[in-house]
Design a protein around this motif. Structure first.
Motif, mmCIF file in Angstrom:
data_model
loop_
_atom_site.group_PDB
_atom_site.id
_atom_site.type_symbol
_atom_site.label_atom_id
_atom_site.label_comp_id
_atom_site.label_asym_id
_atom_site.label_seq_id
_atom_site.Cartn_x
_atom_site.Cartn_y
_atom_site.Cartn_z
ATOM 1 N N ALA A 187 0.809 -1.185 0.144
ATOM 2 C CA ALA A 187 -0.108 -0.024 0.075
ATOM 3 C C ALA A 187 0.946 1.278 0.056
ATOM 4 O O ALA A 187 2.052 1.318 0.471
ATOM 5 N N PRO A 188 0.449 2.287 -0.740
ATOM 6 C CA PRO A 188 1.364 3.593 -0.609
ATOM 7 C C PRO A 188 1.722 4.096 0.636
ATOM 8 O O PRO A 188 0.673 3.950 1.470
ATOM 9 N N SER A 189 2.703 4.824 0.943
ATOM 10 C CA SER A 189 3.217 5.026 2.344
ATOM 11 C C SER A 189 2.209 6.266 2.608
ATOM 12 O O SER A 189 1.795 6.978 1.558
ATOM 13 N N ALA A 190 2.509 6.873 3.626
ATOM 14 C CA ALA A 190 1.944 8.113 3.958
ATOM 15 C C ALA A 190 2.677 9.261 3.378
ATOM 16 O O ALA A 190 2.087 10.275 2.825
ATOM 17 N N ALA A 191 4.102 8.987 3.209
ATOM 18 C CA ALA A 191 4.611 9.940 2.266
ATOM 19 C C ALA A 191 4.241 10.210 0.799
ATOM 20 O O ALA A 191 4.233 11.006 0.059
ATOM 21 N N ASP A 192 4.082 8.889 0.161
ATOM 22 C CA ASP A 192 3.560 8.759 -1.036
ATOM 23 C C ASP A 192 2.232 9.225 -1.268
ATOM 24 O O ASP A 192 1.980 10.248 -2.312
ATOM 25 N N LYS A 193 1.310 9.246 -0.272
ATOM 26 C CA LYS A 193 -0.060 9.768 -0.519
ATOM 27 C C LYS A 193 0.149 11.341 -0.360
ATOM 28 O O LYS A 193 -0.525 12.028 -1.009
ATOM 29 N N ALA A 194 1.043 11.978 0.760
ATOM 30 C CA ALA A 194 1.156 13.193 0.750
ATOM 31 C C ALA A 194 1.783 14.032 -0.550
ATOM 32 O O ALA A 194 1.396 14.998 -1.079
ATOM 33 N N ALA A 195 2.833 13.370 -1.159
ATOM 34 C CA ALA A 195 3.257 13.666 -2.344
ATOM 35 C C ALA A 195 2.393 13.850 -3.355
ATOM 36 O O ALA A 195 2.101 14.694 -4.311
ATOM 37 N N ALA A 196 1.347 12.656 -3.472
ATOM 38 C CA ALA A 196 0.301 12.980 -4.492
ATOM 39 C C ALA A 196 -0.936 13.879 -4.347
ATOM 40 O O ALA A 196 -1.116 14.546 -5.357
ATOM 41 N N VAL A 197 -1.067 14.244 -2.916
ATOM 42 C CA VAL A 197 -1.810 15.499 -2.700
ATOM 43 C C VAL A 197 -1.106 16.678 -3.181
ATOM 44 O O VAL A 197 -1.675 17.424 -3.738
ATOM 45 N N LEU A 198 -0.101 16.809 -2.775
ATOM 46 C CA LEU A 198 0.587 17.972 -3.120
ATOM 47 C C LEU A 198 0.896 18.149 -4.734
ATOM 48 O O LEU A 198 0.545 19.169 -5.309
ATOM 49 N N ARG A 199 1.116 17.099 -5.695
ATOM 50 C CA ARG A 199 1.110 17.286 -6.932
ATOM 51 C C ARG A 199 -0.236 17.602 -7.387
ATOM 52 O O ARG A 199 -0.467 18.427 -8.280
ATOM 53 N N ARG A 200 -1.288 17.061 -6.878
ATOM 54 C CA ARG A 200 -2.788 17.436 -7.467
ATOM 55 C C ARG A 200 -3.000 18.782 -7.019
ATOM 56 O O ARG A 200 -3.415 19.560 -8.100
ATOM 57 N N ARG A 201 -2.568 19.444 -5.894
ATOM 58 C CA ARG A 201 -2.943 20.694 -5.745
ATOM 59 C C ARG A 201 -2.022 21.769 -6.455
ATOM 60 O O ARG A 201 -2.488 22.846 -6.730
#
Length: 180
Positions: A37-51
């Motif tokens: 599963a994606p790590s918390a850092a991966d999820k945060a990076a994806a959110v940052l990229r979307r924003r």
């Protein structure tokens, strides 16, 4: 005559068994390899990229609205708009930026029809340029603020910093640069 040790037949059988295990996704101990599963850092990076991609897309819509209402500004705004479209493409590249796993569409480098709901007024040219400069500053500030947060790896942080600096230069060109 009986042979002992490794024969060609035994070596081929062992290689075949190892290949079959690799093809079925089994690890040497017999367990199935499962994607993690994606790590918390991966999820945060994806959110940052979307924003950051969304902020630059909104700026692109501002340019489209300005060009739609003032086509006479095309010579001045098209190079800046093209740069913003390139920023959208660069910011959205990499891991899929959407929750469904589909990449966001790349920005069209050519001006399109004016979308509704943008903050660029249908007023005089100086007002339009000031509004675009303000939009550039807002977007640049958003990218700079994202650098302070968590979730950006070094490469993406450098990209955000570059895009923020370009936005500041665009704001200058839209306002102060016109006076020179």
């Amino acid at each position: 005559m009986e042979r002992t040790g490794t024969t060609r037949r035994r070596a081929l059988m062992a290689t075949g068994a190892a290949a079959a295990a690799a093809l079925t996704g089994c690890s040497p101990d017999g367990r199935q390899d499962r994607p993690t599963a994606p790590s918390a850092a991966d999820k945060a990076a994806a959110v940052l990229r979307r924003r950051s991609t969304a902020a630059s897309r909104a700026l692109l819509a501002e340019y489209d609205a300005a060009l739609g209402t003032h086509p006479g500004l095309s010579g001045r705004l098209t190079p800046l708009r093209t740069a913003v479209a390139a920023h959208v493409t660069a910011l959205s590249a990499g891991p899929p930026p959407t929750a469904t796993g589909t990449p966001a569409p790349a920005a069209d480098p050519a001006p399109s029809a004016s979308p509704g709901g943008t903050s660029v007024p249908v007023a005089d040219v100086p007002s339009v340029l000031r509004a675009l400069a303000a939009a550039e500053r807002r977007t640049s500030d958003a990218h700079t603020a994202a650098l302070v947060g968590v979730g950006a790896d070094a490469e993406y942080a450098r990209l955000l910093a570059s895009v923020a600096a370009a936005g500041a230069a665009h704001a200058y060109l839209l306002t102060e640069g016109a006076r020179s």
